[in-house]
Write a protein that holds these residues in place. Structure first.
Motif, PDB file in Angstrom:
ATOM      1  N   ALA A 154      49.116 -23.097  -5.071  1.00 33.11           N
ATOM      2  CA  ALA A 154      49.625 -22.637  -3.773  1.00 33.11           C
ATOM      3  C   ALA A 154      49.085 -21.242  -3.447  1.00 33.11           C
ATOM      4  CB  ALA A 154      51.153 -22.626  -3.798  1.00 33.11           C
ATOM      5  N   LEU A 155      49.086 -20.357  -4.462  1.00 37.79           N
ATOM      6  CA  LEU A 155      48.604 -18.988  -4.233  1.00 37.79           C
ATOM      7  C   LEU A 155      47.120 -18.986  -3.871  1.00 37.79           C
ATOM      8  CD1 LEU A 155      50.491 -17.090  -7.103  1.00 37.79           C
ATOM      9  CD2 LEU A 155      50.890 -16.881  -4.649  1.00 37.79           C
ATOM     10  N   ARG A 156      46.358 -19.843  -4.553  1.00 40.07           N
ATOM     11  CA  ARG A 156      44.925 -19.927  -4.219  1.00 40.07           C
ATOM     12  C   ARG A 156      44.752 -20.452  -2.791  1.00 40.07           C
ATOM     13  NH1 ARG A 156      44.392 -22.564  -9.268  1.00 40.07           N
ATOM     14  NH2 ARG A 156      43.976 -21.022 -10.873  1.00 40.07           N
ATOM     15  N   GLY A 157      45.632 -21.379  -2.424  1.00 46.59           N
ATOM     16  CA  GLY A 157      45.576 -21.983  -1.098  1.00 46.59           C
ATOM     17  C   GLY A 157      45.726 -20.968   0.017  1.00 46.59           C
ATOM     18  N   ILE A 158      46.463 -19.882  -0.270  1.00 49.89           N
ATOM     19  CA  ILE A 158      46.650 -18.863   0.777  1.00 49.89           C
ATOM     20  C   ILE A 158      45.794 -17.622   0.514  1.00 49.89           C
ATOM     21  CG2 ILE A 158      48.915 -19.618   1.597  1.00 49.89           C
ATOM     22  CD1 ILE A 158      50.191 -17.556  -0.268  1.00 49.89           C
ATOM     23  N   GLY A 159      44.780 -17.808  -0.315  1.00 51.23           N
ATOM     24  CA  GLY A 159      43.762 -16.770  -0.471  1.00 51.23           C
ATOM     25  C   GLY A 159      43.997 -15.755  -1.566  1.00 51.23           C
ATOM     26  N   PHE A 160      45.011 -15.954  -2.404  1.00 51.00           N
ATOM     27  CA  PHE A 160      45.235 -14.999  -3.500  1.00 51.00           C
ATOM     28  C   PHE A 160      44.434 -15.396  -4.731  1.00 51.00           C
ATOM     29  CE2 PHE A 160      49.081 -14.122  -1.054  1.00 51.00           C
ATOM     30  CZ  PHE A 160      49.101 -12.736  -1.101  1.00 51.00           C
ATOM     31  N   SER A 161      44.173 -14.414  -5.571  1.00 51.71           N
ATOM     32  CA  SER A 161      43.573 -14.692  -6.877  1.00 51.71           C
ATOM     33  C   SER A 161      44.699 -14.565  -7.896  1.00 51.71           C
ATOM     34  CB  SER A 161      42.468 -13.680  -7.155  1.00 51.71           C
ATOM     35  OG  SER A 161      41.967 -13.871  -8.445  1.00 51.71           O
ATOM     36  N   PRO A 162      45.323 -15.679  -8.263  1.00 56.78           N
ATOM     37  CA  PRO A 162      46.570 -15.603  -9.040  1.00 56.78           C
ATOM     38  C   PRO A 162      46.340 -15.237 -10.505  1.00 56.78           C
ATOM     39  CG  PRO A 162      45.953 -17.881  -8.701  1.00 56.78           C
ATOM     40  CD  PRO A 162      44.920 -17.061  -8.001  1.00 56.78           C
ATOM     41  N   PRO A 163      47.371 -14.688 -11.138  1.00 63.44           N
ATOM     42  CA  PRO A 163      47.238 -14.306 -12.556  1.00 63.44           C
ATOM     43  C   PRO A 163      47.447 -15.509 -13.481  1.00 63.44           C
ATOM     44  CG  PRO A 163      49.423 -13.766 -11.774  1.00 63.44           C
ATOM     45  CD  PRO A 163      48.699 -14.351 -10.604  1.00 63.44           C
ATOM     46  N   ASN A 164      47.186 -15.277 -14.755  1.00 63.31           N
ATOM     47  CA  ASN A 164      47.531 -16.287 -15.749  1.00 63.31           C
ATOM     48  C   ASN A 164      48.944 -15.979 -16.234  1.00 63.31           C
ATOM     49  OD1 ASN A 164      47.883 -17.808 -18.079  1.00 63.31           O
ATOM     50  ND2 ASN A 164      45.714 -17.810 -18.513  1.00 63.31           N
ATOM     51  N   TRP A 165      49.884 -16.665 -15.663  1.00 65.62           N
ATOM     52  CA  TRP A 165      51.299 -16.352 -15.898  1.00 65.62           C
ATOM     53  C   TRP A 165      51.707 -16.493 -17.360  1.00 65.62           C
ATOM     54  CZ3 TRP A 165      53.891 -14.470 -11.737  1.00 65.62           C
ATOM     55  CH2 TRP A 165      53.351 -14.742 -10.478  1.00 65.62           C
ATOM     56  N   LEU A 166      51.136 -17.482 -18.028  1.00 62.48           N
ATOM     57  CA  LEU A 166      51.585 -17.783 -19.387  1.00 62.48           C
ATOM     58  C   LEU A 166      50.728 -17.110 -20.458  1.00 62.48           C
ATOM     59  CD1 LEU A 166      52.161 -21.626 -18.929  1.00 62.48           C
ATOM     60  CD2 LEU A 166      53.814 -19.799 -18.642  1.00 62.48           C
ATOM     61  N   GLY A 167      49.467 -16.843 -20.153  1.00 67.80           N
ATOM     62  CA  GLY A 167      48.562 -16.353 -21.188  1.00 67.80           C
ATOM     63  C   GLY A 167      48.304 -14.863 -21.155  1.00 67.80           C
ATOM     64  N   ASP A 168      48.639 -14.223 -20.063  1.00 65.91           N
ATOM     65  CA  ASP A 168      48.356 -12.797 -19.939  1.00 65.91           C
ATOM     66  C   ASP A 168      49.605 -11.989 -20.329  1.00 65.91           C
ATOM     67  OD1 ASP A 168      47.828 -10.223 -19.133  1.00 65.91           O
ATOM     68  OD2 ASP A 168      46.763 -10.815 -17.303  1.00 65.91           O
ATOM     69  N   PRO A 169      49.489 -11.130 -21.353  1.00 67.51           N
ATOM     70  CA  PRO A 169      50.677 -10.373 -21.788  1.00 67.51           C
ATOM     71  C   PRO A 169      51.312  -9.561 -20.659  1.00 67.51           C
ATOM     72  CG  PRO A 169      48.846 -10.048 -23.324  1.00 67.51           C
ATOM     73  CD  PRO A 169      48.296 -10.814 -22.158  1.00 67.51           C
ATOM     74  N   ALA A 170      50.501  -9.151 -19.691  1.00 66.20           N
ATOM     75  CA  ALA A 170      51.055  -8.330 -18.602  1.00 66.20           C
ATOM     76  C   ALA A 170      51.918  -9.160 -17.649  1.00 66.20           C
ATOM     77  CB  ALA A 170      49.914  -7.675 -17.839  1.00 66.20           C
ATOM     78  N   TRP A 171      51.715 -10.472 -17.630  1.00 67.49           N
ATOM     79  CA  TRP A 171      52.427 -11.315 -16.669  1.00 67.49           C
ATOM     80  C   TRP A 171      53.487 -12.222 -17.285  1.00 67.49           C
ATOM     81  CZ3 TRP A 171      52.455 -10.868 -11.532  1.00 67.49           C
ATOM     82  CH2 TRP A 171      51.424 -10.100 -10.947  1.00 67.49           C
TER      83      TRP A 171
END
Lengths: 439, 292
Positions: free
Chosen positions: B135-152
């Protein structure tokens, strides 16, 4: 007393007596009249559990003195410890090799040495590494149910034809790296399409990277996480995350399906090679029976040819918890499982290699894994290693897994991550030794 | 019927609860307090070691990481869940057709078992194929890796916590329905807008309910376990999601350090107690009871 009160009292009495009588029947250990009942808790469920049930049934049919009551349960390790603490442990428990010394340090296991020696189940009956992994000095704590060795699985359709056979595939880490650089595919935006090799996949043996480069994780008897060989191993890991970009690796890997599914990255072709155990063939057979693959030993560092034939070994094992009421009869069952015909049947059904020194030709010929001879050789390799024989190993393994993630995600340099892990483990090791000494 | 007989009958009826409390709550509580001063691995006799477990906690880097993660999670999840639950409750308090259906639909997520919920969210937040990132890509965002990135990863858990706000929402709804209609009528006569009515009538009138829900949410957040345990085994990536209760569980059942785990349990109790007292203290000026 009023009639209503009398009636209520009567109901309460009936319920109490009923619960006592039926409760005794429900929890009774005696499953078969006239035979000694041995209670066996096993972690396996599904097909693996059913194959073990067949062994149990065969044992129960083979004689008329002992009846093994087989229970397939989850969390067998924790439940066995708690049941032992409560004074009612099972007579046999099926746990994992890496827990054996943790249990032993807690005083949770029965010494099997005398019974095993009397039954002829000595070191020379087994592939030495499997026996050694379960014994310490003269004390034997467990015997195998099924073992495994680990090798590099390769998709010949995803590597260049000149390296697409076990004979021509790279033998050294450096050659593997070069192959990875050559065949991995990334989109213009950096996103990964296919990786030649990924140290983070499947991510089950992060403790094993140091030993792959020659590290001894318990050098001089003390946990050593930041030795030069382990640092070198983690620098090699960092090379992969740097090459692809930590973010790209994380995004790519988050799209991997479960290993026990058709979405497994090796089966879908997202990775061309994958370090995995002898059991991998079982899943390929179920989910992608037409898939072409072969296995080779994990490559060794070019400057350490003495490490050629490296493999990690693991085992599912049978133990007799301390305080088991039927230890002698329980061992009779364990000895039955060690019989060559029984062991080969079970290992073949589980798709594993045999832990026994002597293996029949029929086992190799009829085995469902076409690479079974390789996995047998790997288990016999002088460079085959097993989890350290220390009750502290789970902590070491956990800290190395954390250090791996810190390196793989680019949070820390290999040296930083391992030094931090070492600092943590030093404190824990001191406490652990005090605890074991105190108890 | 004399009073002694009545008392006997009363005690008899209360006996199941009394027995349950003594055997299943009071005894384990006292036992865990004593155990926290010992080295105890279940299979051996506990050895008295005084305050050693508590002293070790203060210098245990993993414990401090887990504590920090849990507090950050609480700081994120409690306000988010509270605002969302109040907003949904206000929507569900409106007089529109088919409200029973909306109420049921919004409460349904609360009934999903934790493990099923965690498994579901593993797919929703998948960095590559997840619904959210699609969905985020669909509206032009570059989404994070929610599960794999320690920051997210921690933010993922905070967002998931909002999924379970149905329980609190229901309690807020009950509170909203207790707000006397004449207050709103008087405000309407004075020409008050929606925001003014919310600010000066609704929120003050349901402030005791807010206090109750916030305290319950703090307790639940400090004890969060099942969802991170299933979604992020071992607190991966790099212990960024390693929570207090996960470390307590690992010490008790993975490392067999029952004494240390008990000490952690009592530290958790003290933290919850302190936060609860702080919430009560802070609420003194902001919570309005009808009896006041």
């Amino acid at each position: 007393m009023r009639p209503q009160s009398k009636l209520a009292l009567l109901i309460v009495l009936i319920l109490t007596v009923g619960a006592a009588v039926l409760g005794e029947r429900v929890v009774s250990r005696e499953a078969s009249p006239g035979r000694v009942t041995v209670v066996y808790w096993e972690k396996w469920t599904g097909q693996e559990g059913e194959e073990m049930r067949k062994v149990v049934d065969a044992f129960n049919r083979s004689q008329d003195r002992i009846f093994v009551k087989y229970l397939s349960i989850s969390g067998v390790d924790q439940k066995t410890i708690l049941a032992s603490g409560g004074g009612n442990p099972p007579d046999v428990a099926g746990i994992w090799q890496e827990q054996v010394f943790q249990f032993a340090d807690l005083g949770a296991l029965t010494d099997l040495t005398a019974m095993a020696n009397a039954a002829g189940l000595t070191r020379d009956y087994y592939i030495p590494a499997y026996y050694d992994a379960l014994s310490e000095g003269e004390t034997l704590w467990a015997l195998p149910s099924t073992p495994a060795s680990i090798g590099l699985h390769v998709r010949p359709d995803l590597v260049p034809s000149e390296v697409a056979t076990p004979e021509t595939f790279p033998e050294t880490i450096e050659e593997l790296d070069a192959l990875n650089d050559r065949i991995s595919k990334q989109n213009a935006d950096g996103s990964l399409v296919m990786a030649g090799f990924l140290p983070s996949n499947p991510g089950w043996w992060h403790w094993g990277w140091g030993p792959l480069f020659g590290a001894d994780l318990f050098k001089g008897g003390n946990p050593t996480l930041n030795g030069p060989e382990t640092v070198r191993a983690f620098e090699w890991i960092a090379r992969y995350s740097k090459k692809f970009g930590p973010q790209a690796v994380q995004n790519f890997q988050s799209g991997f399906g479960n290993f026990a599914s058709p979405q497994d990255p090796f089966m879908t072709g997202k990775v061309a090679t994958e370090i995995n155990g002898v059991w991998k063939a079982n899943y390929i057979r179920v989910y992608q029976p037409d898939l072409k693959w072969f296995a080779v030993p994990m490559p060794y560092p070019k400057d350490r040819p003495d490490l050629k034939g490296h493999s990690l070994l693991s085992q599912d094992v049978l133990v007799i918890p301390r305080g088991a009421k039927r230890a002698k009869e329980a061992f009779e069952f364990i000895a039955f499982v060690q019989r060559q015909d029984v062991m080969e049947g079970l290992c073949s059904a589980h798709g594993k290699n045999s832990p026994l020194n002597e293996v029949s030709e029929a086992f190799f010929e009829n085995h469902p894994n076409k690479a079974i001879r390789l996995f047998d050789q790997l288990a016999r390799s002088p460079n085959a290693i097993y989890p350290s024989r220390s009750g502290f190993f789970p902590r070491v393994s956990g800290e190395l897994a954390n250090a791996f993630q810190e390196v793989n995600t680019g949070l820390k340099t290999p040296k930083q991550a391992l030094d931090d892990a070492q600092a943590r483990i030093d404190g824990l090791w001191k406490t652990y030794r005090e605890q074991v000494a105190r108890s | 019927m004399n009073s002694r007989h009545e008392a006997r009958i009363g005690i008899l009826f209360a006996l199941p609860w009394i027995l349950g409390f003594v055997l299943l709550l009071a005894y384990p509580l006292v036992f865990s307090l004593v155990t926290s001063f010992t080295n105890f691995s279940v299979l051996r006799e506990p050895k008295w070691i005084g305050l050693s477990n508590y002293q070790e906690l203060m210098s245990d880097g993993v414990f401090l990481t887990a504590l920090q993660n849990t507090l950050l999670y609480t700081i994120g999840a409690v306000p988010l869940g509270t605002v969302l639950a109040i907003a949904l409750a206000m929507l569900l308090n409106a007089k529109v057709k088919g409200m029973a259906v909306y109420r049921t639909l919004l409460f349904l997520p609360t009934l999903v078992p934790m493990v099923a919920q965690a498994t579901l969210f593993l797919w929703v937040f998948n960095g590559d194929y997840g619904l959210l990132n699609a969905a985020l890509r669909g509206i032009g965002f570059s989404p994070p890796n929610w599960l794999g990135d320690p920051a997210w990863a921690k933010w993922t858990l905070i967002l998931i916590a909002a999924w379970g706000c149905g329980q609190a929402m229901l309690i807020y709804l009950a509170g909203l329905q207790d707000v006397p209609a004449n207050l709103y009528e008087a405000a309407d006569l004075d020409g008050a807008k929606l925001w003014h009515k919310t600010r000066h009538i609704t929120l003050p009138m349901i402030s005791p309910v807010i206090l109750f829900n916030v305290i319950m949410a703090i307790i639940g957040s400090i004890q969060v376990f099942a969802v991170p345990q299933v979604m992020f085994p071992g607190g991966a990536p790099a212990r960024s999601t390693y929570m207090f209760a996960m470390y307590l569980y690992d010490n008790a059942f993975l490392y067999q350090r029952m004494g240390y785990a008990s000490a952690m349990g009592w530290v958790m109790f003290l933290i919850i107690l302190a936060l609860t007292l702080a919430a009560l203290r802070l609420s003194e000026r902001h919570v309005h009871y009808e009896t006041q």
